[in-house]
Design a protein around this motif. Structure first.
Motif, PDB file in Angstrom:
ATOM      1  N   LEU A  19       0.809  -1.217   0.000  1.00 47.65           N
ATOM      2  CA  LEU A  19       0.000   0.000   0.000  1.00 47.65           C
ATOM      3  C   LEU A  19       0.843   1.268   0.000  1.00 47.65           C
ATOM      4  O   LEU A  19       0.294   2.372  -0.069  1.00 47.65           O
ATOM      5  CB  LEU A  19      -0.930  -0.003   1.217  1.00 47.65           C
ATOM      6  CG  LEU A  19      -1.974  -1.125   1.208  1.00 47.65           C
ATOM      7  CD1 LEU A  19      -2.657  -1.228   2.562  1.00 47.65           C
ATOM      8  CD2 LEU A  19      -3.000  -0.895   0.107  1.00 47.65           C
ATOM      9  N   TYR A  56      -8.343  -2.667   8.190  1.00 49.29           N
ATOM     10  CA  TYR A  56      -8.217  -1.225   8.402  1.00 49.29           C
ATOM     11  C   TYR A  56      -7.340  -0.575   7.330  1.00 49.29           C
ATOM     12  O   TYR A  56      -7.716   0.446   6.741  1.00 49.29           O
ATOM     13  CB  TYR A  56      -7.640  -0.945   9.792  1.00 49.29           C
ATOM     14  CG  TYR A  56      -7.235   0.493   9.971  1.00 49.29           C
ATOM     15  CD1 TYR A  56      -8.198   1.505  10.025  1.00 49.29           C
ATOM     16  CD2 TYR A  56      -5.882   0.857  10.039  1.00 49.29           C
ATOM     17  CE1 TYR A  56      -7.824   2.834  10.152  1.00 49.29           C
ATOM     18  CE2 TYR A  56      -5.507   2.183  10.173  1.00 49.29           C
ATOM     19  CZ  TYR A  56      -6.489   3.171  10.228  1.00 49.29           C
ATOM     20  OH  TYR A  56      -6.119   4.494  10.345  1.00 49.29           O
ATOM     21  N   ALA A  85      -6.579  -1.664   4.354  1.00 54.44           N
ATOM     22  CA  ALA A  85      -7.228  -1.737   3.041  1.00 54.44           C
ATOM     23  C   ALA A  85      -8.319  -0.684   2.914  1.00 54.44           C
ATOM     24  O   ALA A  85      -8.449  -0.012   1.876  1.00 54.44           O
ATOM     25  CB  ALA A  85      -7.802  -3.131   2.821  1.00 54.44           C
ATOM     26  N   GLU A  86      -9.117  -0.522   3.964  1.00 54.55           N
ATOM     27  CA  GLU A  86     -10.182   0.475   3.919  1.00 54.55           C
ATOM     28  C   GLU A  86      -9.625   1.893   3.941  1.00 54.55           C
ATOM     29  O   GLU A  86     -10.179   2.802   3.310  1.00 54.55           O
ATOM     30  CB  GLU A  86     -11.140   0.259   5.082  1.00 54.55           C
ATOM     31  CG  GLU A  86     -11.963  -1.017   4.948  1.00 54.55           C
ATOM     32  CD  GLU A  86     -12.970  -1.189   6.059  1.00 54.55           C
ATOM     33  OE1 GLU A  86     -12.808  -0.544   7.123  1.00 54.55           O
ATOM     34  OE2 GLU A  86     -13.932  -1.960   5.862  1.00 54.55           O
ATOM     35  N   LYS A  87      -8.534   2.097   4.634  1.00 54.50           N
ATOM     36  CA  LYS A  87      -7.904   3.417   4.721  1.00 54.50           C
ATOM     37  C   LYS A  87      -7.461   3.899   3.341  1.00 54.50           C
ATOM     38  O   LYS A  87      -7.587   5.081   3.012  1.00 54.50           O
ATOM     39  CB  LYS A  87      -6.697   3.350   5.660  1.00 54.50           C
ATOM     40  CG  LYS A  87      -5.906   4.650   5.822  1.00 54.50           C
ATOM     41  CD  LYS A  87      -4.706   4.419   6.738  1.00 54.50           C
ATOM     42  CE  LYS A  87      -3.844   5.677   6.851  1.00 54.50           C
ATOM     43  NZ  LYS A  87      -4.470   6.717   7.708  1.00 54.50           N
ATOM     44  N   THR A  88      -6.971   2.949   2.533  1.00 51.93           N
ATOM     45  CA  THR A  88      -6.424   3.301   1.228  1.00 51.93           C
ATOM     46  C   THR A  88      -7.366   3.016   0.071  1.00 51.93           C
ATOM     47  O   THR A  88      -7.124   3.476  -1.048  1.00 51.93           O
ATOM     48  CB  THR A  88      -5.120   2.524   0.992  1.00 51.93           C
ATOM     49  OG1 THR A  88      -5.403   1.118   1.079  1.00 51.93           O
ATOM     50  CG2 THR A  88      -4.063   2.890   2.027  1.00 51.93           C
ATOM     51  N   GLY A  89      -8.392   2.212   0.315  1.00 50.31           N
ATOM     52  CA  GLY A  89      -9.283   1.817  -0.770  1.00 50.31           C
ATOM     53  C   GLY A  89      -8.644   0.829  -1.719  1.00 50.31           C
ATOM     54  O   GLY A  89      -9.037   0.741  -2.891  1.00 50.31           O
ATOM     55  N   ARG A  90      -7.682   0.059  -1.215  1.00 52.71           N
ATOM     56  CA  ARG A  90      -6.967  -0.898  -2.059  1.00 52.71           C
ATOM     57  C   ARG A  90      -6.911  -2.257  -1.367  1.00 52.71           C
ATOM     58  O   ARG A  90      -7.075  -2.369  -0.160  1.00 52.71           O
ATOM     59  CB  ARG A  90      -5.547  -0.397  -2.337  1.00 52.71           C
ATOM     60  CG  ARG A  90      -5.479   0.888  -3.149  1.00 52.71           C
ATOM     61  CD  ARG A  90      -4.072   1.446  -3.161  1.00 52.71           C
ATOM     62  NE  ARG A  90      -3.101   0.474  -3.691  1.00 52.71           N
ATOM     63  CZ  ARG A  90      -1.779   0.636  -3.577  1.00 52.71           C
ATOM     64  NH1 ARG A  90      -1.280   1.690  -2.969  1.00 52.71           N
ATOM     65  NH2 ARG A  90      -0.963  -0.287  -4.083  1.00 52.71           N
ATOM     66  N   GLU A 146     -14.463  -3.467  -3.922  1.00 55.76           N
ATOM     67  CA  GLU A 146     -15.521  -2.495  -3.662  1.00 55.76           C
ATOM     68  C   GLU A 146     -16.899  -3.135  -3.742  1.00 55.76           C
ATOM     69  O   GLU A 146     -17.800  -2.776  -2.977  1.00 55.76           O
ATOM     70  CB  GLU A 146     -15.438  -1.337  -4.662  1.00 55.76           C
ATOM     71  CG  GLU A 146     -14.203  -0.460  -4.493  1.00 55.76           C
ATOM     72  CD  GLU A 146     -14.221   0.715  -5.442  1.00 55.76           C
ATOM     73  OE1 GLU A 146     -15.246   0.909  -6.142  1.00 55.76           O
ATOM     74  OE2 GLU A 146     -13.214   1.447  -5.504  1.00 55.76           O
ATOM     75  N   ASP A 147     -17.072  -4.073  -4.659  1.00 54.72           N
ATOM     76  CA  ASP A 147     -18.363  -4.737  -4.807  1.00 54.72           C
ATOM     77  C   ASP A 147     -18.707  -5.486  -3.517  1.00 54.72           C
ATOM     78  O   ASP A 147     -17.873  -6.250  -2.999  1.00 54.72           O
ATOM     79  CB  ASP A 147     -18.300  -5.724  -5.972  1.00 54.72           C
ATOM     80  CG  ASP A 147     -19.591  -6.495  -6.150  1.00 54.72           C
ATOM     81  OD1 ASP A 147     -20.524  -5.959  -6.734  1.00 54.72           O
ATOM     82  OD2 ASP A 147     -19.637  -7.652  -5.646  1.00 54.72           O
ATOM     83  N   ARG A 159     -16.455  -8.302  -1.836  1.00 57.29           N
ATOM     84  CA  ARG A 159     -15.823  -7.949  -0.562  1.00 57.29           C
ATOM     85  C   ARG A 159     -16.048  -9.051   0.471  1.00 57.29           C
ATOM     86  O   ARG A 159     -15.132  -9.426   1.211  1.00 57.29           O
ATOM     87  CB  ARG A 159     -16.393  -6.619  -0.065  1.00 57.29           C
ATOM     88  CG  ARG A 159     -15.903  -6.209   1.316  1.00 57.29           C
ATOM     89  CD  ARG A 159     -16.665  -4.971   1.795  1.00 57.29           C
ATOM     90  NE  ARG A 159     -16.402  -4.703   3.188  1.00 57.29           N
ATOM     91  CZ  ARG A 159     -15.393  -3.989   3.650  1.00 57.29           C
ATOM     92  NH1 ARG A 159     -14.530  -3.472   2.795  1.00 57.29           N
ATOM     93  NH2 ARG A 159     -15.235  -3.791   4.956  1.00 57.29           N
ATOM     94  N   SER A 184      -5.445  -9.626  -2.975  1.00 60.59           N
ATOM     95  CA  SER A 184      -6.111  -8.891  -1.905  1.00 60.59           C
ATOM     96  C   SER A 184      -5.504  -9.212  -0.543  1.00 60.59           C
ATOM     97  O   SER A 184      -4.568 -10.019  -0.427  1.00 60.59           O
ATOM     98  CB  SER A 184      -7.606  -9.242  -1.883  1.00 60.59           C
ATOM     99  OG  SER A 184      -7.797 -10.556  -1.354  1.00 60.59           O
TER     100      SER A 184
END
Length: 232
Positions: free
Chosen positions: A23, A78, A80-85, A89-90, A94, A160
């Motif tokens: 990330l 956390y 992954a969600e912080k960066t959106g990576r 998203e689906d 997810r 992922s």
């Protein structure tokens, strides 16, 4: 802002090291030598009452407030969600990703850990325990093979946090008596992930502090004896 990573070069530590490298988040490592008992120090217990690595402190947490977080799976979610990576998203995709993350947290990590303890560290060899966990380890490799024989990655087409969580535990299969010739999908997946530059950098974190040779009696007592269970 720089994330503090309180960690040690174990599979659970490597998960977070790899994620941070993938990330490209700024971080500094605070070594926690678990063989020396540093996980019981007050400053570490202030972050995680469970005295297990890894844990993080992000000064730029949700709403701009500092966040202390332990449990490697929670940290991966956390970040992954912080960066959106590294997390789909689906909503359905997810959940598949989180499903395989939970598979590692509830299956691969605990069962591989139990095999390692009874096969390598227990003060007496207990054939029943070794056989039980050997069979369970092989079964879990089989579950991974079933998935990875038909999917590039655990969550589907994209790499992922589910892959990052499992990879450090699943590698070095020969140490568990596993021949990856029997699991070609797992072998292909391991080789593909290990070739990633960010993964190589993550595995190198604290590698110079990795214990070499047999575990000392002191380390064994700290990790598995009464020290581990003292009230704090």
């Amino acid at each position: 802002m720089t994330i503090e990573v309180w960690s040690w070069p174990t599979p659970n530590g490597h998960k977070v090291h790899i994620a941070l490298e993938e990330l490209e988040l700024p971080y500094k490592v605070v070594p926690v030598d678990i063989g020396a008992g540093e996980q019981f120090r007050p400053e570490f217990l202030a972050i995680t009452p469970n005295h297990r690595i890894p844990a993080i402190i992000d000064p730029d947490g949700p709403s701009g407030r500092a966040l202390k977080l332990f449990e490697s799976g929670a940290i991966l979610i956390y970040l992954a969600e912080k960066t959106g990576r590294l997390i789909p998203e689906d909503p359905a995709e997810r959940l598949v990703c989180l499903q395989w993350l939970m598979f590692q947290m509830g299956g691969i990590g605990p069962m591989f850990g139990q095999w390692n303890h009874f096969a390598n560290y227990a003060p007496e060899k207990i054939p029943y325990a070794i056989e039980r966990y050997s069979k369970e380890v092989r079964r879990l490799y089989g579950v991974l093979e079933k998935r990875l024989s038909g999917s590039p990655f655990l969550a589907g087409d994209a790499y992922s946090i589910a892959d990052i969580a499992s990879f450090p535990w699943v590698r070095n299969a020969e140490r568990r008596g596993i021949d990856l010739v029997e699991f070609p999908g797992v072998k292909r997946w391991l080789e593909e992930i290990e070739a990633r530059p960010a993964v190589q950098r993550g595995l190198a974190v604290l590698s110079e502090r990795q214990r070499q040779g047999a575990m000392s009696d002191k380390e064994r007592e700290i990790l598995f004896g009464a020290t581990q269970f003292a009230k704090r």
